[in-house]
Scaffold this motif. Structure first.
Motif, PDB file in Angstrom:
ATOM      1  N   ALA A  62      29.480  25.617  20.488  1.00 49.75           N
ATOM      2  CA  ALA A  62      30.289  26.030  19.344  1.00 49.75           C
ATOM      3  C   ALA A  62      31.788  25.985  19.644  1.00 49.75           C
ATOM      4  CB  ALA A  62      29.891  27.443  18.913  1.00 49.75           C
ATOM      5  N   ILE A  63      32.558  25.615  18.634  1.00 54.85           N
ATOM      6  CA  ILE A  63      34.015  25.760  18.595  1.00 54.85           C
ATOM      7  C   ILE A  63      34.330  26.471  17.294  1.00 54.85           C
ATOM      8  CG2 ILE A  63      36.224  24.534  18.461  1.00 54.85           C
ATOM      9  CD1 ILE A  63      35.028  22.327  20.147  1.00 54.85           C
ATOM     10  N   TRP A  64      35.194  27.485  17.348  1.00 56.02           N
ATOM     11  CA  TRP A  64      35.404  28.310  16.166  1.00 56.02           C
ATOM     12  C   TRP A  64      36.840  28.826  16.117  1.00 56.02           C
ATOM     13  CZ3 TRP A  64      33.022  29.789  20.607  1.00 56.02           C
ATOM     14  CH2 TRP A  64      33.483  30.948  21.230  1.00 56.02           C
ATOM     15  N   PRO A  65      37.308  29.239  14.930  1.00 55.27           N
ATOM     16  CA  PRO A  65      38.684  29.725  14.807  1.00 55.27           C
ATOM     17  C   PRO A  65      38.858  31.074  15.511  1.00 55.27           C
ATOM     18  CG  PRO A  65      37.763  29.140  12.659  1.00 55.27           C
ATOM     19  CD  PRO A  65      36.623  29.163  13.624  1.00 55.27           C
ATOM     20  N   ALA A  66      39.977  31.251  16.194  1.00 57.74           N
ATOM     21  CA  ALA A  66      40.293  32.541  16.808  1.00 57.74           C
ATOM     22  C   ALA A  66      40.267  33.629  15.742  1.00 57.74           C
ATOM     23  CB  ALA A  66      41.664  32.476  17.471  1.00 57.74           C
ATOM     24  N   GLY A  67      39.782  34.805  16.140  1.00 48.76           N
ATOM     25  CA  GLY A  67      39.664  35.922  15.209  1.00 48.76           C
ATOM     26  C   GLY A  67      38.288  36.063  14.595  1.00 48.76           C
ATOM     27  N   THR A  68      37.381  35.143  14.919  1.00 46.28           N
ATOM     28  CA  THR A  68      36.029  35.167  14.347  1.00 46.28           C
ATOM     29  C   THR A  68      35.146  36.140  15.129  1.00 46.28           C
ATOM     30  OG1 THR A  68      36.233  32.854  13.676  1.00 46.28           O
ATOM     31  CG2 THR A  68      33.999  33.765  13.799  1.00 46.28           C
ATOM     32  N   PRO A  69      34.450  37.050  14.450  1.00 40.82           N
ATOM     33  CA  PRO A  69      33.520  37.934  15.159  1.00 40.82           C
ATOM     34  C   PRO A  69      32.215  37.231  15.491  1.00 40.82           C
ATOM     35  CG  PRO A  69      33.510  38.452  12.818  1.00 40.82           C
ATOM     36  CD  PRO A  69      34.565  37.386  13.016  1.00 40.82           C
ATOM     37  N   GLY A  70      31.493  37.784  16.462  1.00 45.10           N
ATOM     38  CA  GLY A  70      30.246  37.172  16.907  1.00 45.10           C
ATOM     39  C   GLY A  70      29.201  37.067  15.822  1.00 45.10           C
ATOM     40  N   CYS A  71      29.212  37.994  14.867  1.00 46.78           N
ATOM     41  CA  CYS A  71      28.189  37.951  13.816  1.00 46.78           C
ATOM     42  C   CYS A  71      28.292  36.683  12.976  1.00 46.78           C
ATOM     43  CB  CYS A  71      28.263  39.196  12.934  1.00 46.78           C
ATOM     44  SG  CYS A  71      29.852  39.443  12.098  1.00 46.78           S
ATOM     45  N   ARG A  72      29.496  36.071  12.954  1.00 45.17           N
ATOM     46  CA  ARG A  72      29.663  34.833  12.184  1.00 45.17           C
ATOM     47  C   ARG A  72      29.068  33.627  12.917  1.00 45.17           C
ATOM     48  NH1 ARG A  72      30.508  37.656   7.783  1.00 45.17           N
ATOM     49  NH2 ARG A  72      32.545  38.685   7.676  1.00 45.17           N
ATOM     50  N   LEU A  73      28.856  33.765  14.218  1.00 45.30           N
ATOM     51  CA  LEU A  73      28.282  32.663  14.991  1.00 45.30           C
ATOM     52  C   LEU A  73      26.768  32.778  15.142  1.00 45.30           C
ATOM     53  CD1 LEU A  73      30.853  32.312  17.941  1.00 45.30           C
ATOM     54  CD2 LEU A  73      30.907  31.241  15.687  1.00 45.30           C
ATOM     55  N   ASP A  74      26.229  33.927  14.797  1.00 46.17           N
ATOM     56  CA  ASP A  74      24.816  34.182  15.063  1.00 46.17           C
ATOM     57  C   ASP A  74      23.901  33.133  14.435  1.00 46.17           C
ATOM     58  OD1 ASP A  74      22.759  36.333  16.048  1.00 46.17           O
ATOM     59  OD2 ASP A  74      22.139  35.835  14.010  1.00 46.17           O
ATOM     60  N   ALA A  75      24.244  32.671  13.238  1.00 44.69           N
ATOM     61  CA  ALA A  75      23.369  31.705  12.544  1.00 44.69           C
ATOM     62  C   ALA A  75      23.253  30.391  13.307  1.00 44.69           C
ATOM     63  CB  ALA A  75      23.874  31.451  11.128  1.00 44.69           C
ATOM     64  N   LEU A  76      24.265  30.069  14.141  1.00 45.53           N
ATOM     65  CA  LEU A  76      24.179  28.830  14.918  1.00 45.53           C
ATOM     66  C   LEU A  76      22.987  28.863  15.859  1.00 45.53           C
ATOM     67  CD1 LEU A  76      27.933  28.315  15.912  1.00 45.53           C
ATOM     68  CD2 LEU A  76      26.656  27.148  14.101  1.00 45.53           C
ATOM     69  N   ALA A  77      22.638  30.061  16.319  1.00 47.93           N
ATOM     70  CA  ALA A  77      21.517  30.201  17.255  1.00 47.93           C
ATOM     71  C   ALA A  77      20.205  30.509  16.546  1.00 47.93           C
ATOM     72  CB  ALA A  77      21.832  31.302  18.264  1.00 47.93           C
ATOM     73  N   ARG A  78      20.173  30.391  15.256  1.00 48.28           N
ATOM     74  CA  ARG A  78      18.943  30.655  14.492  1.00 48.28           C
ATOM     75  C   ARG A  78      18.563  29.488  13.567  1.00 48.28           C
ATOM     76  NH1 ARG A  78      17.517  36.215  14.756  1.00 48.28           N
ATOM     77  NH2 ARG A  78      19.183  37.443  15.699  1.00 48.28           N
TER      78      ARG A  78
END
Length: 601
Positions: free
Chosen positions: A447-463
């Protein structure tokens, strides 16, 4: 026969508490799954839920009324709870599920028609925020709730209750002096217009003072409190009973730096006479201590947790060293495991766990495991927090899947790794699940993501790869990890719960998607990741992960068609990196084996 006897024992303990309730006109008793510092992992003295109910998992709370006994725990432990609560009369209440009814809501529903009730609880082991949530929720139903806060409530019936633990205290290098940390905390106090802050969380105190001990299994922590003012640093700690030169020198050094070392039990008395405004975290300080404070209280989130989560350069370099040495151990272990199972030597789950411990104990700087190793074969792996039996453990055969979730505490870092490995022939479903879970793991790692993003916004990548096949797992995807501290730390995480804390460079988080098929098997692939900068452009600042864990993923049962080109490249590159990094550090036979294991697919 053994299970029946124990089940009756736990039912008897529930009834003993009900007798106390009748004598004192209490309507309910809450037995919390915490200690006076609201820790996740507990010393034996505070395993109150386990003593009353027989439920052995770390996360649970117990509520007893005259006509109901209920245990609240999350999805990691549902299967375990059903087994361990059988015949106790205690009902499982599920949390972290869409239909959850948490304790305050359940109490409001249960007692909402009454005008006044009394709830007793161990006031040392619940937070003031939790108590407030109960009182306010019942008030919404028109019920006045009086709290009977009884420190050490179980003492009257728990006759052989263990004492408060006391182990040798020592100091560690962290790349930042405790003096600098205290100066930073005092700056925070100045910003809050407060004169003092009470720190109760054990990992935060250990981080602040650069000290460690072994008061809680698997956690290098000191049972203590820390009170910092503009001109005083008061450390309330058990200091009698050990006579080590190293410890005496440490206490002398602390005193020379202005740290007052006071008896652990004096904290309540000192707070009751305190006349300055005190900052404290209502979610992290016990109800009992909150009640003691007679001066004004300023509720704040502890700033220490967020600062501690961002590792400095010294810590990151040491953590990389820990994972390098741990990777050597893991490859030697997996080599031993494969050859032992192929030879059908009768190796059991427990034998495997002990072998892994033996290999880690050979590493200089090893201080113990970071949690109890989950060594699980077949249906045992379907329990996310399976407890490997020490006696009559299942034998490993050359077929199906074996899951090993383990970690180490080194003087220079904490590790946590899970590998699920095929021991022989696997079914098509096992191959599919294995590949999909690995696909989930890789997608998050890339993953690459914008600074300031919380982990809950990335969770779907692993699901999402599992969701596409209508499969899922019930626990979070990632948790923070400390620096020679707790294997679980916040405030950040990667899970579906809406946690607003952004992932920040220097944070460490696990990547552990999974799938569990009850009664059949479980699969989890876990590495630890370091949050790093990915650069800045016209669209803003970007972040990425660096994988810290160094141990190959078995590719023998992967269904290649389920992976896309980027995922295959990541997997091949990772396995190649593992071989190139570790081969010169391994025995020649293990290195040759690893070369085959890491061949590109």
């Amino acid at each position: 026969m053994f299970v029946a006897v124990m089940a009756n024992t736990y039912a008897d303990r529930v009834e003993a508490l009900r007798r106390i309730m009748r004598e004192r006109d209490w309507d309910a008793i809450i037995i919390p799954g915490a200690d006076p510092h609201l820790s996740e992992y507990l010393a034996p003295r505070w395993k109150q839920v386990e003593w009353v109910s027989g439920f052995t998992a770390e996360t649970a709370d117990l509520v007893i009324t005259l006509d109901h006994a209920g245990l609240w725990t999350d999805s990691r432990y549902f299967i375990q709870a059903r087994k361990q609560l059988s015949d106790t009369g205690i009902e499982l209440h599920k949390t972290r599920v869409p239909e959850q009814v948490l304790i305050p809501e359940w109490l409001a529903d249960h007692f909402g028609r009454q005008q006044e009730i009394v709830i007793a609880l161990d006031s040392l082991c619940v937070s003031s925020a939790f108590v407030d949530s109960i009182v306010s929720r019942l008030a919404e139903e028109g019920t006045q709730c009086s709290i009977a806060g009884i420190p050490n409530l179980l003492d009257s019936i728990w006759k052989d209750r263990p004492a408060v633990p006391r182990t040798r205290i020592f100091q560690v290098e962290t790349g930042e002096s405790r003096g600098d940390k205290i100066d930073w905390l005092r700056s925070f106090l100045s910003e809050q217009c407060s004169a003092a802050i009470l720190i109760s969380a054990l990992d935060e105190i250990a981080w602040m003072l650069n000290v460690r001990a072994s008061d809680i299994d698997y956690n290098p922590l000191v049972i203590s409190y820390l009170l910092v003012t503009e001109d005083r640093v008061c450390w309330y700690v058990l200091k009698d009973g050990y006579d080590y030169d190293e410890e005496r020198e440490l206490f002398s050094e602390l005193a020379s730096e202005g740290v007052e070392i006071l008896p652990y039990g004096d904290i309540e008395l000192d707070l009751s006479g305190f006349d300055l405004p005190v900052c404290l975290d209502p979610d992290a300080v016990s109800y009992e201590l909150s009640k003691c404070i007679t001066s004004s209280v300023i509720p704040v989130q502890s700033p220490v947790a967020a600062r501690k989560a961002v590792k400095n350069v010294f810590e990151v370099n040491n953590i990389r060293k820990a994972h390098l040495l741990d990777g050597v151990v893991m490859e030697r272990f997996l080599y031993w495991l494969e050859h032992s199972v192929e030879a059908q030597t009768g190796v059991t789950e427990y034998d495997a766990a002990r072998k892994l411990y033996e290999l880690r104990s050979e590493v200089e700087g090893f201080c113990g495991e970071s949690f109890e190793t989950i060594s699980a074969y077949g249906e045992g792996a379907a329990l996310p927090h399976y407890v490997t039996p020490h006696v009559n453990a299942p034998v490993l055969f050359p077929e199906g899947l074996y899951l090993c979730d383990s970690g180490a505490q080194y003087e220079f870092g904490t590790t946590d790794i899970t590998r699920t490995v095929p021991l022989g022939r696997c079914t098509r479903t096992q191959q599919e699940d294995y590949t999909l879970v690995l696909k989930c793991h890789i997608d998050l790692a890339m993953a690459i993501w914008p600074a300031g993003t919380p982990g809950c916004r990335l969770d779907a990548l692993a699901r999402e790869p599992l969701w596409r096949y209508k499969r899922n797992f019930g626990h979070g995807t990632g948790h923070g990890v400390g620096y020679f501290l707790g294997v679980h730390e916040g405030p950040h995480d990667i899970r579906q719960n809406l946690n607003p804390v952004p992932l920040t460079p220097g944070m460490i988080v696990s990547d552990e998607p999974a799938i569990y098929r009850e009664g059949e098997f479980g699969i989890r692939h876990e590495n630890l990741l370091l949050v790093r900068s990915a650069g800045t452009n016209a669209f803003g600042s970007w972040l990425r992960f660096e994988t810290l864990t160094i141990c190959h993923f078995d590719t023998s049962i992967i269904i290649k068609e389920l992976l896309n080109a980027d995922e295959i490249k990541w997997l091949n590159d990772y396995n190649e990196m593992v071989y190139n990094t570790l081969s010169d550090r391994l025995p020649r036979s293990v290195a040759a084996w690893l070369k085959e294991k890491t061949a590109a697919i």
